[in-house]
Design a protein around this motif. Structure first.
Motif, mmCIF file in Angstrom:
data_model
loop_
_atom_site.group_PDB
_atom_site.id
_atom_site.type_symbol
_atom_site.label_atom_id
_atom_site.label_comp_id
_atom_site.label_asym_id
_atom_site.label_seq_id
_atom_site.Cartn_x
_atom_site.Cartn_y
_atom_site.Cartn_z
ATOM 1 N N GLY A 2 50.090 35.795 88.797
ATOM 2 C CA GLY A 2 49.301 35.497 87.611
ATOM 3 C C GLY A 2 47.948 34.893 87.906
ATOM 4 N N LEU A 3 47.130 34.837 86.855
ATOM 5 C CA LEU A 3 45.773 34.289 86.927
ATOM 6 C C LEU A 3 45.476 33.544 85.639
ATOM 7 C CD1 LEU A 3 42.851 34.268 88.219
ATOM 8 C CD2 LEU A 3 42.437 36.309 86.848
ATOM 9 N N ASN A 4 44.944 32.342 85.761
ATOM 10 C CA ASN A 4 44.431 31.564 84.635
ATOM 11 C C ASN A 4 42.944 31.348 84.893
ATOM 12 O OD1 ASN A 4 46.944 30.907 83.197
ATOM 13 N ND2 ASN A 4 47.433 29.823 85.077
ATOM 14 N N GLN A 5 42.090 31.915 84.028
ATOM 15 C CA GLN A 5 40.649 31.861 84.257
ATOM 16 C C GLN A 5 39.944 31.286 83.034
ATOM 17 O OE1 GLN A 5 38.822 32.974 87.070
ATOM 18 N NE2 GLN A 5 37.177 31.932 86.018
ATOM 19 N N PHE A 6 39.236 30.180 83.234
ATOM 20 C CA PHE A 6 38.389 29.601 82.202
ATOM 21 C C PHE A 6 36.962 30.049 82.477
ATOM 22 C CE2 PHE A 6 41.945 26.690 82.678
ATOM 23 C CZ PHE A 6 42.334 26.505 81.373
ATOM 24 N N TYR A 7 36.191 30.349 81.426
ATOM 25 C CA TYR A 7 34.817 30.806 81.634
ATOM 26 C C TYR A 7 33.933 30.391 80.463
ATOM 27 C CZ TYR A 7 36.320 34.556 78.505
ATOM 28 O OH TYR A 7 36.814 35.253 77.440
ATOM 29 N N GLY A 8 32.634 30.375 80.709
ATOM 30 C CA GLY A 8 31.676 30.050 79.667
ATOM 31 C C GLY A 8 30.259 30.022 80.196
ATOM 32 N N GLU A 9 29.305 30.131 79.270
ATOM 33 C CA GLU A 9 27.894 30.144 79.648
ATOM 34 C C GLU A 9 27.345 28.742 79.895
ATOM 35 O OE1 GLU A 9 25.611 32.320 76.814
ATOM 36 O OE2 GLU A 9 26.817 34.135 77.038
ATOM 37 N N ARG A 10 27.827 27.781 79.104
ATOM 38 C CA ARG A 10 27.324 26.405 79.230
ATOM 39 C C ARG A 10 28.474 25.472 79.588
ATOM 40 N NH1 ARG A 10 25.508 24.510 74.247
ATOM 41 N NH2 ARG A 10 26.978 25.947 73.330
ATOM 42 N N ALA A 70 45.053 31.031 90.527
ATOM 43 C CA ALA A 70 45.939 32.186 90.677
ATOM 44 C C ALA A 70 47.257 31.661 91.239
ATOM 45 C CB ALA A 70 45.330 33.210 91.624
ATOM 46 N N TYR A 71 48.353 32.321 90.907
ATOM 47 C CA TYR A 71 49.647 31.847 91.401
ATOM 48 C C TYR A 71 50.567 33.006 91.723
ATOM 49 C CZ TYR A 71 51.328 32.701 86.648
ATOM 50 O OH TYR A 71 51.654 33.281 85.454
ATOM 51 N N LEU A 72 51.529 32.704 92.557
ATOM 52 C CA LEU A 72 52.551 33.644 93.011
ATOM 53 C C LEU A 72 53.886 32.926 92.937
ATOM 54 C CD1 LEU A 72 53.277 36.323 94.499
ATOM 55 C CD2 LEU A 72 52.844 35.088 96.612
ATOM 56 N N SER A 73 54.883 33.595 92.394
ATOM 57 C CA SER A 73 56.190 32.961 92.222
ATOM 58 C C SER A 73 57.293 33.930 92.614
ATOM 59 C CB SER A 73 56.354 32.569 90.743
ATOM 60 O OG SER A 73 57.659 32.172 90.469
ATOM 61 N N LEU A 74 58.289 33.410 93.305
ATOM 62 C CA LEU A 74 59.491 34.145 93.638
ATOM 63 C C LEU A 74 60.670 33.294 93.161
ATOM 64 C CD1 LEU A 74 60.737 36.609 95.035
ATOM 65 C CD2 LEU A 74 60.767 35.279 97.141
#
Length: 65
Positions: free
Chosen positions: A35-43, A57-61
């Motif tokens: 999985g991926l958790n992405q925060f983004y923004g211009e300011r 980003a994460y990996l789980s088994l």
């Protein structure tokens, strides 16, 4: 195989949060997830953009019995 996409976008602040996830059940006992958790923004001072450094980003088994 299970795929998931979630995106929240703020039109007023022009920032957002994106979450991607892929889950695969290898057998009745083993499960794999990426999985991926992405925060983004211009300011930087906007709500989601302030967490930009916390993107990951994460990996789980997983084994279940």
């Amino acid at each position: 195989l299970s795929l998931s996409l979630f995106n929240f976008y703020s039109t007023s602040d022009r920032d957002g949060y994106l979450r991607l996830k892929a889950n695969y059940k290898l057998s009745d006992s083993w499960q794999f997830e990426l999985g991926l958790n992405q925060f983004y923004g211009e300011r930087r001072p906007t709500f989601f953009a302030q967490f930009e450094d916390n993107s990951n980003a994460y990996l789980s088994l997983r084994y279940g019995f």
